[in-house]
Write an enzyme that holds these catalytic residues in place. Structure first.
Site, PDB file in Angstrom:
ATOM      1  N   GLY A  90       0.836  -1.214   0.000  1.00  0.00           N
ATOM      2  CA  GLY A  90       0.000   0.000   0.000  1.00  0.00           C
ATOM      3  C   GLY A  90       0.860   1.249   0.000  1.00  0.00           C
ATOM      4  N   GLY A  92       2.572   3.682   1.547  1.00  0.00           N
ATOM      5  CA  GLY A  92       3.052   3.902   2.912  1.00  0.00           C
ATOM      6  C   GLY A  92       3.513   5.323   3.149  1.00  0.00           C
ATOM      7  N   ASP A 125       8.651   5.735   8.164  1.00  0.00           N
ATOM      8  CA  ASP A 125       8.256   7.076   8.622  1.00  0.00           C
ATOM      9  C   ASP A 125       7.298   7.827   7.691  1.00  0.00           C
ATOM     10  OD1 ASP A 125       9.935   7.651   6.531  1.00  0.00           O
ATOM     11  OD2 ASP A 125      11.490   8.615   7.745  1.00  0.00           O
ATOM     12  N   GLY A 126       7.013   7.250   6.530  1.00  0.00           N
ATOM     13  CA  GLY A 126       6.061   7.920   5.635  1.00  0.00           C
ATOM     14  C   GLY A 126       6.661   9.093   4.866  1.00  0.00           C
ATOM     15  N   ARG A 176       3.331  14.016  -7.923  1.00  0.00           N
ATOM     16  CA  ARG A 176       3.352  13.260  -9.172  1.00  0.00           C
ATOM     17  C   ARG A 176       2.014  13.364  -9.862  1.00  0.00           C
ATOM     18  NH1 ARG A 176       5.855   7.328  -7.812  1.00  0.00           N
ATOM     19  NH2 ARG A 176       3.933   6.933  -6.701  1.00  0.00           N
ATOM     20  N   ARG A 183      -1.514  -0.138  -9.734  1.00  0.00           N
ATOM     21  CA  ARG A 183      -0.402  -1.052 -10.045  1.00  0.00           C
ATOM     22  C   ARG A 183      -0.899  -2.494 -10.172  1.00  0.00           C
ATOM     23  NH1 ARG A 183       3.651   1.911  -7.024  1.00  0.00           N
ATOM     24  NH2 ARG A 183       2.704   3.934  -6.657  1.00  0.00           N
ATOM     25  N   ASP A 252       4.497  -4.312  -7.438  1.00  0.00           N
ATOM     26  CA  ASP A 252       3.854  -3.085  -6.926  1.00  0.00           C
ATOM     27  C   ASP A 252       4.440  -1.846  -7.597  1.00  0.00           C
ATOM     28  OD1 ASP A 252       6.022  -4.211  -5.223  1.00  0.00           O
ATOM     29  OD2 ASP A 252       5.975  -2.232  -4.308  1.00  0.00           O
ATOM     30  N   ASP A 262       7.495   4.804 -10.096  1.00  0.00           N
ATOM     31  CA  ASP A 262       8.324   4.564  -8.903  1.00  0.00           C
ATOM     32  C   ASP A 262       9.812   4.492  -9.219  1.00  0.00           C
ATOM     33  OD1 ASP A 262       6.129   4.719  -7.343  1.00  0.00           O
ATOM     34  OD2 ASP A 262       6.384   2.775  -6.362  1.00  0.00           O
TER      35      ASP A 262
HETATM   36  P1  AMP Z   1       9.177   1.502  -3.054  1.00  0.00           P
HETATM   37  O1  AMP Z   1      10.379   0.636  -2.947  1.00  0.00           O
HETATM   38  O2  AMP Z   1       9.449   2.966  -2.901  1.00  0.00           O
HETATM   39  O3  AMP Z   1       8.359   1.211  -4.261  1.00  0.00           O
HETATM   40  O4  AMP Z   1       8.278   1.153  -1.775  1.00  0.00           O
HETATM   41  C1  AMP Z   1       7.816  -0.145  -1.459  1.00  0.00           C
HETATM   42  C2  AMP Z   1       6.785  -0.067  -0.362  1.00  0.00           C
HETATM   43  O5  AMP Z   1       7.354   0.507   0.811  1.00  0.00           O
HETATM   44  C3  AMP Z   1       5.583   0.797  -0.683  1.00  0.00           C
HETATM   45  O6  AMP Z   1       4.480   0.220  -0.069  1.00  0.00           O
HETATM   46  C4  AMP Z   1       5.940   2.118  -0.060  1.00  0.00           C
HETATM   47  O7  AMP Z   1       4.801   2.890   0.244  1.00  0.00           O
HETATM   48  C5  AMP Z   1       6.655   1.683   1.202  1.00  0.00           C
HETATM   49  N1  AMP Z   1       7.627   2.685   1.672  1.00  0.00           N
HETATM   50  C6  AMP Z   1       8.825   2.998   1.136  1.00  0.00           C
HETATM   51  N2  AMP Z   1       9.432   3.946   1.851  1.00  0.00           N
HETATM   52  C7  AMP Z   1       8.609   4.262   2.864  1.00  0.00           C
HETATM   53  C8  AMP Z   1       8.660   5.177   3.954  1.00  0.00           C
HETATM   54  N3  AMP Z   1       9.703   5.967   4.151  1.00  0.00           N
HETATM   55  N4  AMP Z   1       7.610   5.208   4.806  1.00  0.00           N
HETATM   56  C9  AMP Z   1       6.542   4.406   4.632  1.00  0.00           C
HETATM   57  N5  AMP Z   1       6.430   3.523   3.635  1.00  0.00           N
HETATM   58  C10 AMP Z   1       7.445   3.445   2.763  1.00  0.00           C
HETATM   59 MG    MG Z   2       6.824   1.418  -5.061  1.00  0.00          MG
END
Ligand code: AMP
Ligand code: MG
Length: 493
Positions: A90, A92, A125-126, A176, A183, A252, A262
């Site tokens: 999801g 995050g 941390d979002g 964005r 996805r 994803d 991404d």
């Molecule tokens: P990504 O590798 O950026 O495509 O992220 C993979 C998953 O990790 C997705 O569900 C993102 O929302 C979550 N995610 C990546 N970085 C963070 C973050 N700093 N805080 C919360 N969720 C994250």
């Molecule tokens: Mg991603």
């Protein structure tokens, strides 16, 4: 040009049932400032670029004070990460604000990335760091400039709020834009948790909003798979032709619209190296450059698996039909790849023997670590005084290259195309300027150390027209400097 107040937002995704998303509360983003703003993207949604100077712009696009109609939601999805199924990922650290009705009659969905924790943040941390938002901002616009389907980037807003990665970094939010951010993983989530009704609602949503022509087909869900297979094959062929490595092709990170989405530890090839691994967090090379077509197929198979219950109530029958569609990928990719590589070499059409000719060239380039972009930009000029020697000298076995060149000339002779016309077309498909890692790094260093953000949009403007000669920016088309090989990009963002 309209002001912010004239943007009409509606969030169609938020009209789906609650279990499609979270509605995270706005998170603080102290003392925000503008890092970058893309007037080309603003134009797409009909926003006057001057509006970016208003406090209301910053407040809305950091999620602090929504504009009318904005309804921030974080999508739920799952995904196969490095081959392993993760049942719930999801957004995050992202929220969709909603779609803007654009002047072209279509809609653009706007998303904040780095906007704070959501139900899907797990222990993270979002947030997003300045470095990674700059990399995504530049890459998405560079890809668009190259004619490759991609999400777009409207703006980066920064804050001095600390964010903890390997080091302390500062926070940023990337805004964005895409027609949709759905996805493959959205489908996997509902399929693997046995929520067939939701799965159908998602598929119907995607079809009615983004593939309306499929609604009339005998089996719209099979047709959806077919359409995604076709778009993905075309997309990956373009990646391969331009030398783009995504770095994290998890399901994803695969767009249902066939967009590049991404951008993390991506890379554009410098020297041609088919096994190039751009992601420092991928030591096995699962997502190495030459693995991308096979991985795309594998990811499509995951999507197909998720769609099975919609394709046919009888699982065996569904599997048979989905397999037949998946089998087309190889042919579609191969045709698209041959077309893309053929146009790079100035061919009018794909002919027998082209594949072998291209493969021989790539093997020679790999053996001699020839710069991928510079070679294709130059090769069309081989008959101009002085150029052939320049192209030839980098090859370890110049005679082998001469032999290839002889066959290439014979191939060109098979088509009746004036040199001038051929060269003009080659220069319109072989970029002069690409987003090499060291260029992004220079801009990031300037932003991080000197708090000078001007180079972000400077570089973006150059990348908007990668096929044009830009004499004052000649140095940006040079080979990477020695220190470029030290740059490590990883999943940390
Ligand atoms: P990504 O590798 O950026 O495509 O992220 C993979 C998953 O990790 C997705 O569900 C993102 O929302 C979550 N995610 C990546 N970085 C963070 C973050 N700093 N805080 C919360 N969720 C994250
Ligand atoms: Mg991603």
């Amino acid at each position: 040009m309209p002001t912010l107040e004239f943007l009409r937002f509606i969030n169609s995704y938020a009209r789906l049932p609650d279990d499609f998303y979270d509605r995270p509360p706005p998170a603080p983003f102290p003392q925000p400032y503008r890092v970058a703003f893309n007037e080309k993207a603003a134009e797409l949604i009909g926003l006057d670029p001057e509006e970016a100077n208003r406090a209301e712009f910053v407040n809305a696009f950091t999620g602090q004070v929504p504009l009318p109609g904005m309804e921030p939601v974080s999508m739920v999805y799952a995904g196969h990460q490095f081959g392993v199924y993760v049942p719930r990922l999801g957004d995050g650290r992202a929220v969709i604000l909603g779609e803007v009705e654009a002047p072209d009659g279509g809609r653009w969905e706007l998303q904040l990335k780095g906007s704070g924790p959501t139900r899907f943040s797990r222990s993270a941390d979002g947030r997003a760091v300045l470095r990674s938002t700059i990399r995504e901002y530049l890459a998405s616009e560079a890809m668009h400039g190259l004619g490759i389907p991609t999400t777009r980037a409207l703006t980066i807003l920064g804050s001095d709020m600390p964010v903890y990665r390997e080091e302390v970094e500062s926070a940023a939010i990337l805004v964005r834009m895409a027609r949709s951010h759905v996805r493959f993983g959205n489908f996997e989530y509902f399929a693997h948790s046995g929520q067939e009704q939701r799965l159908k609602e998602l598929a119907d949503y995607v079809i009615s909003h983004h593939y309306p022509e499929l609604a009339e087909r005998d089996n719209p869900y099979l047709a959806l798979l077919e359409a995604v297979v076709e778009r993905t094959a075309g997309l990956i062929a373009r990646w391969q032709a331009v030398g783009f490595a995504h770095g994290v092709m998890n399901t994803d990170n695969m767009s249902i619209l066939g967009l590049t989405i991404d951008y993390g530890p991506y890379g554009f090839l410098d020297a041609y190296d088919p096994g190039h691994i751009c992601n420092h967090s991928d030591p096995q090379g699962r997502y190495a450059f030459d693995q991308q077509p096979g991985i795309a197929w594998w990811n499509l198979a995951c999507l197909a698996q998720a769609l099975l219950p919609l394709i046919d109530a009888n699982e065996e029958a569904a599997r048979e039909r989905a397999t037949a569609v998946l089998d087309d990928f190889e042919v579609l990719f191969d045709r698209a790849w041959q077309e893309r590589m053929g146009e790079k070499l100035g061919f009018l059409e794909v002919r027998d023997g082209d594949r072998e000719l291209v493969s021989r060239l790539l093997a020679l380039m790999a053996e001699s670590s020839i710069d991928y972009t510079r070679f294709f930009r130059a090769v069309g000029r081989f008959h101009e005084p002085g150029w052939y020697g320049g192209i030839r000298w980098g090859f370890r076995e110049p005679e082998a290259f001469d032999a290839w060149m002889g066959d290439y000339c014979d191939r060109l002779d098979q088509e009746d195309r004036p040199d001038e016309d051929r060269l003009a077309h080659m220069l319109s498909v072989n970029p002069k300027y690409i987003l090499r890692n060291h260029l992004a790094q220079m801009v990031i260093t300037q932003a991080e150390k000197d708090r000078d953000f001007s180079a972000v949009d400077g570089l973006r403007r150059m990348l908007e027209r990668p096929f044009d000669e830009q004499p004052e920016l000649e140095a940006y088309a040079d080979l990477p400097p020695e220190w470029a090989s030290e740059i490590k990009v990883s999943c940390s963002s």
